[in-house]
Design an enzyme around this catalytic site. Structure first.
Site, mmCIF file in Angstrom:
data_model
loop_
_atom_site.group_PDB
_atom_site.id
_atom_site.type_symbol
_atom_site.label_atom_id
_atom_site.label_comp_id
_atom_site.label_asym_id
_atom_site.label_seq_id
_atom_site.Cartn_x
_atom_site.Cartn_y
_atom_site.Cartn_z
ATOM 1 C CE LYS A 14 -2.188 -1.152 3.819
ATOM 2 N NZ LYS A 14 -1.771 -2.524 4.209
ATOM 3 N NE ARG A 89 -4.376 -1.850 10.223
ATOM 4 C CZ ARG A 89 -3.360 -1.342 9.520
ATOM 5 N NH1 ARG A 89 -3.444 -0.150 8.983
ATOM 6 N NH2 ARG A 89 -2.274 -2.043 9.335
ATOM 7 N NE ARG A 128 7.197 -3.081 5.969
ATOM 8 C CZ ARG A 128 5.879 -2.870 5.947
ATOM 9 N NH1 ARG A 128 5.306 -2.363 4.862
ATOM 10 N NH2 ARG A 128 5.131 -3.166 6.982
ATOM 11 N NE ARG A 134 6.273 -0.766 10.177
ATOM 12 C CZ ARG A 134 5.158 -0.826 9.466
ATOM 13 N NH1 ARG A 134 5.074 -0.174 8.322
ATOM 14 N NH2 ARG A 134 4.130 -1.515 9.893
ATOM 15 N NE ARG A 146 2.073 -5.561 11.324
ATOM 16 C CZ ARG A 146 3.188 -5.405 10.601
ATOM 17 N NH1 ARG A 146 4.305 -5.982 10.967
ATOM 18 N NH2 ARG A 146 3.159 -4.666 9.518
HETATM 19 P P1 ADP Z 1 1.000 -2.410 7.811
HETATM 20 O O1 ADP Z 1 -0.061 -2.201 6.768
HETATM 21 O O2 ADP Z 1 2.298 -2.863 7.250
HETATM 22 O O3 ADP Z 1 0.546 -3.265 8.963
HETATM 23 P P2 ADP Z 1 0.681 0.286 8.921
HETATM 24 O O4 ADP Z 1 1.761 1.264 8.888
HETATM 25 O O5 ADP Z 1 -0.536 0.576 8.110
HETATM 26 O O6 ADP Z 1 1.394 -1.042 8.464
HETATM 27 O O7 ADP Z 1 0.202 0.038 10.435
HETATM 28 C C1 ADP Z 1 1.091 -0.294 11.458
HETATM 29 C C2 ADP Z 1 0.332 -0.474 12.773
HETATM 30 O O8 ADP Z 1 -0.303 0.782 13.147
HETATM 31 C C3 ADP Z 1 -0.818 -1.480 12.762
HETATM 32 O O9 ADP Z 1 -0.367 -2.804 13.003
HETATM 33 C C4 ADP Z 1 -1.714 -0.930 13.897
HETATM 34 O O10 ADP Z 1 -1.211 -1.286 15.164
HETATM 35 C C5 ADP Z 1 -1.569 0.572 13.761
HETATM 36 N N1 ADP Z 1 -2.614 1.146 12.873
HETATM 37 C C6 ADP Z 1 -2.418 1.730 11.666
HETATM 38 N N2 ADP Z 1 -3.578 2.145 11.134
HETATM 39 C C7 ADP Z 1 -4.555 1.804 12.010
HETATM 40 C C8 ADP Z 1 -5.974 1.931 12.028
HETATM 41 N N3 ADP Z 1 -6.644 2.490 11.012
HETATM 42 N N4 ADP Z 1 -6.648 1.468 13.110
HETATM 43 C C9 ADP Z 1 -6.009 0.912 14.137
HETATM 44 N N5 ADP Z 1 -4.686 0.743 14.182
HETATM 45 C C10 ADP Z 1 -3.946 1.172 13.133
#
Ligand code: ADP
Length: 192
Positions: A14, A89, A128, A134, A146
């Site tokens: 994404k 999400r 990654r 991260r 996750r």
């Molecule tokens: P990825 O898609 O690789 O998991 P993100 O950067 O989108 O990475 O998200 C990393 C973390 O941030 C998630 O595992 C969650 O803990 C938190 N997070 C991100 N966006 C949301 C959201 N919309 N609602 C709840 N938690 C979120």
């Protein structure tokens, strides 16, 4: 306005694909993951709170995430549109986003859902980790968590947009350029 939800499991690409979409369509990029990480770096209260969830592979609570997202949309004040990456999400976040966009006289145009199978996702995230630093990418148990959270809480968001006739699924397997072209084609077809 062109408002895109870019959707997919962790590691689907994404963030990478957002960059091409932003450039081509002049959109503002809003990634809740990036917003949380910026707050962690800046050691804000929000960052501290978000980190306690993110480090376990859990979701940050809806109410907090929704408030942050609303504030960022208002701050950016785009006339062309937004690309939402990593948000919504949960179905509750999707409903809140619909209501909020309605209140500013706009709506989601389409959801682009990137599809990648689970083993490939795990490989990508571990790779990654070496570059991103991260902590949530480095530990296979957190990655599992996750992906499990994605399957249980996030995947249903696809049905939410499908019911509105806004879902387009795209294969996330192939070269970065190939996938970008699939996304452009989907947006141009929908927006013609
Ligand atoms: P990825 O898609 O690789 O998991 P993100 O950067 O989108 O990475 O998200 C990393 C973390 O941030 C998630 O595992 C969650 O803990 C938190 N997070 C991100 N966006 C949301 C959201 N919309 N609602 C709840 N938690 C979120």
């Amino acid at each position: 306005m062109l408002n895109i939800v870019l959707f997919g499991p962790p590691g689907a690409g994404k963030g990478t694909q957002s960059e091409s979409l932003i450039e081509k369509y002049g959109l503002i990029h809003l990634s809740t993951g990036d917003i949380f990480r910026a707050n962690i770096k800046g050691e804000t209260d929000l960052g501290l709170l978000a980190k306690s969830y993110m480090d376990k592979g859990h979701l940050v609570p809806d109410s907090l995430t929704i408030d942050i997202l609303r504030a960022e949309v208002l701050k950016a004040n785009s006339s062309k549109g937004y690309i939402f990456d990593g948000f919504p999400r949960t179905t509750a976040q999707a409903e809140a986003l619909d209501n909020f966009l309605k209140s500013i006289n706009t709506s989601i145009t389409l959801m682009l859902a990137l599809e990648v199978e689970e083993n490939e996702l795990k490989n990508r995230l571990l790779k990654r980790a070496a570059i991103s630093g991260r902590s949530d990418d480095a530990d296979p148990a957190i990655i599992e968590n996750r992906i499990a959270v994605y399957n249980k809480e996030t995947a249903p968001v696809k049905d939410f947009y499908e019911n509105q006739g806004k879902l387009i699924t795209i294969s996330g397997i192939g070269s970065i350029d190939e996938i970008t072209n699939r996304l452009f084609h989907a947006v141009d077809t929908r927006n013609a």
